[in-house]
Design a protein around this motif. Structure first.
Motif, PDB file in Angstrom:
ATOM      1  N   GLY A 113      68.455  59.751  -2.550  1.00 51.51           N
ATOM      2  CA  GLY A 113      68.429  60.008  -3.986  1.00 51.51           C
ATOM      3  C   GLY A 113      67.001  60.135  -4.493  1.00 51.51           C
ATOM      4  N   TYR A 114      66.804  61.049  -5.421  1.00 50.06           N
ATOM      5  CA  TYR A 114      65.460  61.258  -5.963  1.00 50.06           C
ATOM      6  C   TYR A 114      64.916  59.992  -6.604  1.00 50.06           C
ATOM      7  CZ  TYR A 114      67.288  61.409 -10.724  1.00 50.06           C
ATOM      8  OH  TYR A 114      67.867  61.076 -11.916  1.00 50.06           O
ATOM      9  N   GLU A 115      65.789  59.102  -7.031  1.00 50.65           N
ATOM     10  CA  GLU A 115      65.369  57.871  -7.685  1.00 50.65           C
ATOM     11  C   GLU A 115      64.578  56.966  -6.750  1.00 50.65           C
ATOM     12  OE1 GLU A 115      69.639  58.875  -8.962  1.00 50.65           O
ATOM     13  OE2 GLU A 115      68.542  58.697  -7.093  1.00 50.65           O
ATOM     14  N   CYS A 116      64.761  57.130  -5.449  1.00 49.86           N
ATOM     15  CA  CYS A 116      64.149  56.233  -4.466  1.00 49.86           C
ATOM     16  C   CYS A 116      62.820  56.750  -3.921  1.00 49.86           C
ATOM     17  CB  CYS A 116      65.124  55.985  -3.318  1.00 49.86           C
ATOM     18  SG  CYS A 116      66.507  54.945  -3.805  1.00 49.86           S
ATOM     19  N   GLY A 117      62.218  57.729  -4.577  1.00 48.78           N
ATOM     20  CA  GLY A 117      60.952  58.264  -4.097  1.00 48.78           C
ATOM     21  C   GLY A 117      59.866  57.199  -3.980  1.00 48.78           C
ATOM     22  N   ALA A 118      59.737  56.349  -5.006  1.00 45.46           N
ATOM     23  CA  ALA A 118      58.720  55.294  -4.972  1.00 45.46           C
ATOM     24  C   ALA A 118      59.036  54.270  -3.890  1.00 45.46           C
ATOM     25  CB  ALA A 118      58.621  54.607  -6.337  1.00 45.46           C
ATOM     26  N   VAL A 119      60.313  54.012  -3.664  1.00 43.80           N
ATOM     27  CA  VAL A 119      60.719  53.083  -2.607  1.00 43.80           C
ATOM     28  C   VAL A 119      60.287  53.648  -1.253  1.00 43.80           C
ATOM     29  CG1 VAL A 119      62.670  51.942  -1.490  1.00 43.80           C
ATOM     30  CG2 VAL A 119      62.660  52.224  -3.978  1.00 43.80           C
ATOM     31  N   ALA A 120      60.527  54.933  -1.037  1.00 47.79           N
ATOM     32  CA  ALA A 120      60.149  55.573   0.230  1.00 47.79           C
ATOM     33  C   ALA A 120      58.637  55.517   0.437  1.00 47.79           C
ATOM     34  CB  ALA A 120      60.640  57.025   0.252  1.00 47.79           C
ATOM     35  N   GLN A 121      57.867  55.767  -0.614  1.00 44.99           N
ATOM     36  CA  GLN A 121      56.412  55.720  -0.501  1.00 44.99           C
ATOM     37  C   GLN A 121      55.936  54.316  -0.145  1.00 44.99           C
ATOM     38  OE1 GLN A 121      55.177  57.297  -4.289  1.00 44.99           O
ATOM     39  NE2 GLN A 121      54.962  59.357  -3.469  1.00 44.99           N
ATOM     40  N   THR A 122      56.511  53.298  -0.760  1.00 46.30           N
ATOM     41  CA  THR A 122      56.132  51.914  -0.478  1.00 46.30           C
ATOM     42  C   THR A 122      56.404  51.572   0.985  1.00 46.30           C
ATOM     43  OG1 THR A 122      56.588  51.222  -2.746  1.00 46.30           O
ATOM     44  CG2 THR A 122      56.600  49.492  -1.076  1.00 46.30           C
ATOM     45  N   LEU A 123      57.582  51.915   1.487  1.00 44.68           N
ATOM     46  CA  LEU A 123      57.940  51.593   2.864  1.00 44.68           C
ATOM     47  C   LEU A 123      57.084  52.371   3.859  1.00 44.68           C
ATOM     48  CD1 LEU A 123      61.815  51.380   2.535  1.00 44.68           C
ATOM     49  CD2 LEU A 123      60.177  49.500   2.656  1.00 44.68           C
ATOM     50  N   ALA A 124      56.821  53.646   3.581  1.00 41.09           N
ATOM     51  CA  ALA A 124      55.995  54.455   4.479  1.00 41.09           C
ATOM     52  C   ALA A 124      54.579  53.884   4.565  1.00 41.09           C
ATOM     53  CB  ALA A 124      55.961  55.904   4.012  1.00 41.09           C
ATOM     54  N   ALA A 125      54.057  53.412   3.428  1.00 47.56           N
ATOM     55  CA  ALA A 125      52.716  52.814   3.424  1.00 47.56           C
ATOM     56  C   ALA A 125      52.666  51.546   4.274  1.00 47.56           C
ATOM     57  CB  ALA A 125      52.286  52.508   1.992  1.00 47.56           C
ATOM     58  N   LEU A 126      53.806  50.887   4.436  1.00 44.65           N
ATOM     59  CA  LEU A 126      53.881  49.684   5.265  1.00 44.65           C
ATOM     60  C   LEU A 126      54.089  50.013   6.738  1.00 44.65           C
ATOM     61  CD1 LEU A 126      56.145  47.518   2.942  1.00 44.65           C
ATOM     62  CD2 LEU A 126      53.725  47.125   3.470  1.00 44.65           C
ATOM     63  N   GLY A 127      54.219  51.300   7.051  1.00 44.91           N
ATOM     64  CA  GLY A 127      54.400  51.700   8.437  1.00 44.91           C
ATOM     65  C   GLY A 127      55.848  51.756   8.886  1.00 44.91           C
ATOM     66  N   VAL A 128      56.773  51.648   7.948  1.00 47.26           N
ATOM     67  CA  VAL A 128      58.196  51.737   8.283  1.00 47.26           C
ATOM     68  C   VAL A 128      58.574  53.213   8.356  1.00 47.26           C
ATOM     69  CG1 VAL A 128      60.534  51.194   7.500  1.00 47.26           C
ATOM     70  CG2 VAL A 128      58.687  49.554   7.121  1.00 47.26           C
ATOM     71  N   PRO A 129      59.184  53.659   9.460  1.00 47.71           N
ATOM     72  CA  PRO A 129      59.626  55.054   9.523  1.00 47.71           C
ATOM     73  C   PRO A 129      60.657  55.333   8.428  1.00 47.71           C
ATOM     74  CG  PRO A 129      59.745  54.008  11.683  1.00 47.71           C
ATOM     75  CD  PRO A 129      59.474  52.926  10.685  1.00 47.71           C
ATOM     76  N   VAL A 130      60.393  56.329   7.611  1.00 49.53           N
ATOM     77  CA  VAL A 130      61.278  56.670   6.503  1.00 49.53           C
ATOM     78  C   VAL A 130      61.861  58.051   6.743  1.00 49.53           C
ATOM     79  CG1 VAL A 130      61.427  57.117   4.015  1.00 49.53           C
ATOM     80  CG2 VAL A 130      59.981  55.264   4.859  1.00 49.53           C
ATOM     81  N   VAL A 131      63.165  58.163   6.568  1.00 48.84           N
ATOM     82  CA  VAL A 131      63.863  59.434   6.687  1.00 48.84           C
ATOM     83  C   VAL A 131      64.421  59.744   5.304  1.00 48.84           C
ATOM     84  CG1 VAL A 131      65.734  60.649   7.843  1.00 48.84           C
ATOM     85  CG2 VAL A 131      64.503  58.839   9.042  1.00 48.84           C
ATOM     86  N   GLY A 132      64.234  60.959   4.803  1.00 42.16           N
ATOM     87  CA  GLY A 132      64.733  61.318   3.475  1.00 42.16           C
ATOM     88  C   GLY A 132      66.232  61.178   3.419  1.00 42.16           C
ATOM     89  N   VAL A 133      66.927  62.225   3.728  1.00 45.66           N
ATOM     90  CA  VAL A 133      68.377  62.195   3.843  1.00 45.66           C
ATOM     91  C   VAL A 133      68.675  62.458   5.304  1.00 45.66           C
ATOM     92  CG1 VAL A 133      70.546  63.277   3.177  1.00 45.66           C
ATOM     93  CG2 VAL A 133      68.746  62.961   1.482  1.00 45.66           C
ATOM     94  N   LEU A 134      69.332  61.519   5.951  1.00 42.61           N
ATOM     95  CA  LEU A 134      69.567  61.594   7.386  1.00 42.61           C
ATOM     96  C   LEU A 134      70.957  62.154   7.642  1.00 42.61           C
ATOM     97  CD1 LEU A 134      68.617  60.822  10.248  1.00 42.61           C
ATOM     98  CD2 LEU A 134      69.640  58.590   9.877  1.00 42.61           C
ATOM     99  N   PRO A 135      71.071  63.449   7.955  1.00 40.48           N
ATOM    100  CA  PRO A 135      72.380  63.995   8.272  1.00 40.48           C
ATOM    101  C   PRO A 135      72.904  63.383   9.566  1.00 40.48           C
ATOM    102  CG  PRO A 135      70.779  65.749   7.881  1.00 40.48           C
ATOM    103  CD  PRO A 135      70.029  64.457   7.969  1.00 40.48           C
TER     104      PRO A 135
END
Length: 146
Positions: A113-135
């Motif tokens: 969801g577009y609402e989670c953009g900031a969440v994704a950025q925070t996790l990526a900065a911590l080194g957690v592999p982030v996948v946008g939408v995982l089909p």
């Protein structure tokens, strides 16, 4: 898994994850169906979402562990997230909860969801592999399944 890569644990971060009997909105149904498909592939799924109205704080359904985080002020339904200045503070709360969940490595974060953009950025900065939408079909292509 003999001869194959270990399957990751997926931390699914989304605004909403309904109980199966209450899945009515498009995003809720989509997130539920993809989580079911990942579980069917043998992947552990933990959903970290906001808690609305009478939602249970925690539950396990169909092999999916669901943890619901209370937003800063009560919101009756997922649709209330988008009014009254609720979105920003609620997403900040979800980002803090997701950051706390990343203490143990070994999972990928799926922020839906577009609402989670900031969440994704925070996790990526911590080194957690982030996948946008995982089909579901990408699970085998990435070599996570034998």
């Amino acid at each position: 898994m003999p001869g194959g890569a270990a399957l990751p644990e997926v931390l699914l971060v989304a605004p909403h994850f309904p109980s199966p009997e209450h899945a009515r909105d498009g995003q809720g149904v989509y997130v539920l169906e993809v989580a079911r498909a990942l579980v069917a592939q043998g992947i552990r799924v933990r959903a970290l979402v906001l808690r609305f109205g009478g939602d249970r704080a925690q539950e396990q359904v169909e092999g999916i562990q669901i943890q619901r985080v209370d937003p800063p002020q009560p919101i009756e339904s997922v649709f209330g997230l988008y009014s009254g200045g609720n979105l920003g503070p609620a997403m900040e709360t979800l980002a803090r909860a997701a950051k706390a969940e990343t203490g143990s490595q070994g999972f990928v974060a799926w922020c839906h969801g577009y609402e989670c953009g900031a969440v994704a950025q925070t996790l990526a900065a911590l080194g957690v592999p982030v996948v946008g939408v995982l089909p579901c079909s990408s699970v085998e292509r990435r070599g996570w399944k034998e």
